[in-house]
Design a protein around this motif. Structure first.
Motif, PDB file in Angstrom:
ATOM      1  N   GLN A  56       2.330   3.678 -10.698  1.00 11.47           N
ATOM      2  CA  GLN A  56       3.586   4.406 -10.848  1.00 11.47           C
ATOM      3  C   GLN A  56       3.922   5.183  -9.579  1.00 11.47           C
ATOM      4  OE1 GLN A  56       3.867   6.304 -14.831  1.00 11.47           O
ATOM      5  NE2 GLN A  56       1.937   5.253 -15.283  1.00 11.47           N
ATOM      6  N   GLY A  57       3.795   4.484  -8.458  1.00 10.35           N
ATOM      7  CA  GLY A  57       4.065   5.084  -7.159  1.00 10.35           C
ATOM      8  C   GLY A  57       5.078   4.267  -6.395  1.00 10.35           C
ATOM      9  N   GLU A  58       5.454   4.778  -5.252  1.00 15.94           N
ATOM     10  CA  GLU A  58       6.442   4.113  -4.419  1.00 15.94           C
ATOM     11  C   GLU A  58       5.767   3.450  -3.226  1.00 15.94           C
ATOM     12  OE1 GLU A  58       9.727   3.788  -4.772  1.00 15.94           O
ATOM     13  OE2 GLU A  58       9.698   4.807  -6.722  1.00 15.94           O
ATOM     14  N   PRO A  59       6.124   2.218  -2.919  1.00 19.33           N
ATOM     15  CA  PRO A  59       5.582   1.572  -1.722  1.00 19.33           C
ATOM     16  C   PRO A  59       6.171   2.174  -0.460  1.00 19.33           C
ATOM     17  CG  PRO A  59       7.228   0.182  -2.747  1.00 19.33           C
ATOM     18  CD  PRO A  59       7.021   1.336  -3.678  1.00 19.33           C
ATOM     19  N   ASP A  60       5.438   2.073   0.621  1.00 18.02           N
ATOM     20  CA  ASP A  60       5.872   2.576   1.921  1.00 18.02           C
ATOM     21  C   ASP A  60       6.075   1.373   2.839  1.00 18.02           C
ATOM     22  OD1 ASP A  60       5.883   3.593   4.594  1.00 18.02           O
ATOM     23  OD2 ASP A  60       5.013   5.452   3.843  1.00 18.02           O
ATOM     24  N   PRO A  61       7.268   1.227   3.449  1.00 15.06           N
ATOM     25  CA  PRO A  61       7.517   0.053   4.276  1.00 15.06           C
ATOM     26  C   PRO A  61       6.804   0.084   5.624  1.00 15.06           C
ATOM     27  CG  PRO A  61       9.394   1.531   4.352  1.00 15.06           C
ATOM     28  CD  PRO A  61       8.445   2.108   3.342  1.00 15.06           C
ATOM     29  N   ALA A  62       6.062   1.134   5.907  1.00 18.66           N
ATOM     30  CA  ALA A  62       5.408   1.257   7.217  1.00 18.66           C
ATOM     31  C   ALA A  62       4.499   0.072   7.484  1.00 18.66           C
ATOM     32  CB  ALA A  62       4.599   2.546   7.279  1.00 18.66           C
ATOM     33  N   ASN A  63       4.559  -0.422   8.693  1.00 17.52           N
ATOM     34  CA  ASN A  63       3.748  -1.583   9.069  1.00 17.52           C
ATOM     35  C   ASN A  63       2.508  -1.118   9.834  1.00 17.52           C
ATOM     36  OD1 ASN A  63       3.040  -4.249   9.295  1.00 17.52           O
ATOM     37  ND2 ASN A  63       4.145  -4.533  11.213  1.00 17.52           N
ATOM     38  N   SER A  64       1.761  -0.226   9.210  1.00 19.56           N
ATOM     39  CA  SER A  64       0.575   0.304   9.877  1.00 19.56           C
ATOM     40  C   SER A  64      -0.431   0.783   8.842  1.00 19.56           C
ATOM     41  CB  SER A  64       0.947   1.455  10.814  1.00 19.56           C
ATOM     42  OG  SER A  64       1.480   2.545  10.064  1.00 19.56           O
ATOM     43  N   LEU A  65      -1.671   0.858   9.268  1.00 21.76           N
ATOM     44  CA  LEU A  65      -2.745   1.416   8.452  1.00 21.76           C
ATOM     45  C   LEU A  65      -3.109   2.773   9.039  1.00 21.76           C
ATOM     46  CD1 LEU A  65      -5.184  -1.571   7.804  1.00 21.76           C
ATOM     47  CD2 LEU A  65      -3.934  -0.277   6.080  1.00 21.76           C
ATOM     48  N   GLY A  66      -2.892   3.821   8.268  1.00 22.44           N
ATOM     49  CA  GLY A  66      -3.225   5.153   8.730  1.00 22.44           C
ATOM     50  C   GLY A  66      -4.668   5.506   8.448  1.00 22.44           C
ATOM     51  N   ARG A 234      -0.815   5.482   1.506  1.00 21.02           N
ATOM     52  CA  ARG A 234       0.503   4.900   1.298  1.00 21.02           C
ATOM     53  C   ARG A 234       0.359   3.418   0.992  1.00 21.02           C
ATOM     54  NH1 ARG A 234       2.710   5.145   6.901  1.00 21.02           N
ATOM     55  NH2 ARG A 234       0.574   4.420   7.215  1.00 21.02           N
ATOM     56  N   LEU A 235       1.194   2.905   0.113  1.00 23.76           N
ATOM     57  CA  LEU A 235       1.171   1.483  -0.208  1.00 23.76           C
ATOM     58  C   LEU A 235       1.992   0.719   0.825  1.00 23.76           C
ATOM     59  CD1 LEU A 235       1.487   1.334  -4.109  1.00 23.76           C
ATOM     60  CD2 LEU A 235      -0.516   0.828  -2.705  1.00 23.76           C
ATOM     61  N   SER A 236       1.538   0.767   2.059  1.00 17.24           N
ATOM     62  CA  SER A 236       2.196   0.004   3.114  1.00 17.24           C
ATOM     63  C   SER A 236       1.842  -1.473   2.975  1.00 17.24           C
ATOM     64  CB  SER A 236       1.774   0.524   4.485  1.00 17.24           C
ATOM     65  OG  SER A 236       0.385   0.345   4.670  1.00 17.24           O
TER      66      SER A 236
END
Length: 335
Positions: A56-66, A234-236
């Motif tokens: 129940q979360g929002e994906p993150d469009p970031a194209n990276s692994l933090g 984040r669900l990147s």
């Protein structure tokens, strides 16, 4: 979240390479491997949609692994490397012997009936399964004897497996697992039934396919525990891709720990090592098809899900389509 998911779904619906995996085959070739397709090219986005819905979360469009995502992946690597520890500890002393007994040809219907009748939880599960969409009866089944007759050995095996293995997907610790566990189990329920029906329609062992789908989703529970123990991830896209690969690898490791008879070990090892590709065997193709159809049954956007399911169902064997339709109707019915 909608835009991120739609970017996958829209390309999937129009891609000429994304053709059904369940094309009907002549009876004499029922065990022939199904043709490989390009679904695996979009599996990170597919897994992202499923994960976002489960947690129940929002994906993150970031194209990276933090750094926080790296912490989760390192924790999964450490868990996989600890060969002395059971990935699903609550089942370590029960499941291998149970699976061997359930798959044994010597396990007669009478023995299974005796086992069920002495356990009220199993009685309730057998009754519920006999009245489920999977068995598609017009009138409710009210008696245990009738339920057992309807389910047969295969159905009783599945009912016993569900009762013993479901607790491993229940969330009783962190908040994320508590949120995700009911949704994961919903996905597991429809995935196992679809997997069994796909196998049955091809002349394969439906119980093997049922257990393979169950084990594959259990691996998500290991992933979710590590997500629950970390903060700020984040669900990147690359993170989701890595988590999906870990789900496949963990499923293979669980199968190796249990060493059940049947195609589990080989199928999960193939998926973990090679993904879904041109050389995939029928068990892997069927598992991934059941996984995709199960998500389309869980997707809250029913209109979109029906549109995306149709290419798969258009050339599916009739029992698979019927199973999907019944499960869809059951999920939409008021409770």
């Amino acid at each position: 979240m909608k835009a991120w998911i739609l970017s996958f779904f829209n390309s999937q619906a129009t891609d000429p390479a994304a053709q059904p995996l369940l094309a009907e085959q002549p009876a004499e070739h029922a065990s022939t491997p199904l043709p490989a397709q390009a679904w695996h090219l979009r599996r990170p986005d597919f897994d992202g949609a499923l994960l976002a819905w489960m947690v129940q979360g929002e994906p993150d469009p970031a194209n990276s692994l933090g750094p926080r995502e790296q912490v989760v992946l390192q924790a999964l690597e450490a868990r996989a490397a600890d060969t002395a520890a059971s990935l699903l500890p609550r089942a370590a002393g029960v499941v291998p012997a149970l699976l061997a007994r359930l798959r044994s040809d010597s396990s007669s219907l009478g023995e299974l009936v005796d086992h069920v009748s002495r356990d009220q939880t199993l009685v309730a599960e057998v009754m519920a399964m006999a009245n489920s969409a999977f068995y598609r009866r017009e009138r409710p089944v009210m008696e245990l004897g009738h339920s057992i007759q309807m389910l047969g050995v295969g159905g009783l095996r599945a009912a016993i497996a569900r009762v013993v293995l479901k607790p491993m997907l229940d969330g009783r610790s962190g908040p994320l697992i508590r949120r995700a566990a009911p949704r994961l189990w919903k996905h597991t329920e429809v995935k196992t039934q679809l997997g069994a029906e796909i196998a049955r329609s091809q002349g394969r062992d439906p119980f093997d396919a049922y257990l393979l789908a169950l084990l594959h989703d259990m691996a998500w529970s290991v992933v979710l525990r590590e997500l629950d123990g970390a903060a700020g991830w984040r669900l990147s896209v690359p993170f989701v891709a890595a988590l999906g690969q870990w789900r496949d690898r963990l499923a293979s490791l669980i199968a190796q720990q249990w060493r059940p008879p049947g195609p589990w070990v080989e199928a999960t090892a193939e998926l973990a090592q090679h993904g879904l590709g041109a050389g995939s065997g029928p068990e892997v193709l069927n598992l991934c098809t059941a996984d995709q159809l199960a998500w389309l049954l869980c997707d809250p956007n029913r209109a979109r899900a029906r549109t995306l399911a149709e290419p798969l169902l258009a050339s599916a064997l009739a029992p698979v389509r019927a199973c999907f339709e019944e499960l869809d109707a059951a999920s939409a019915a008021p409770r």
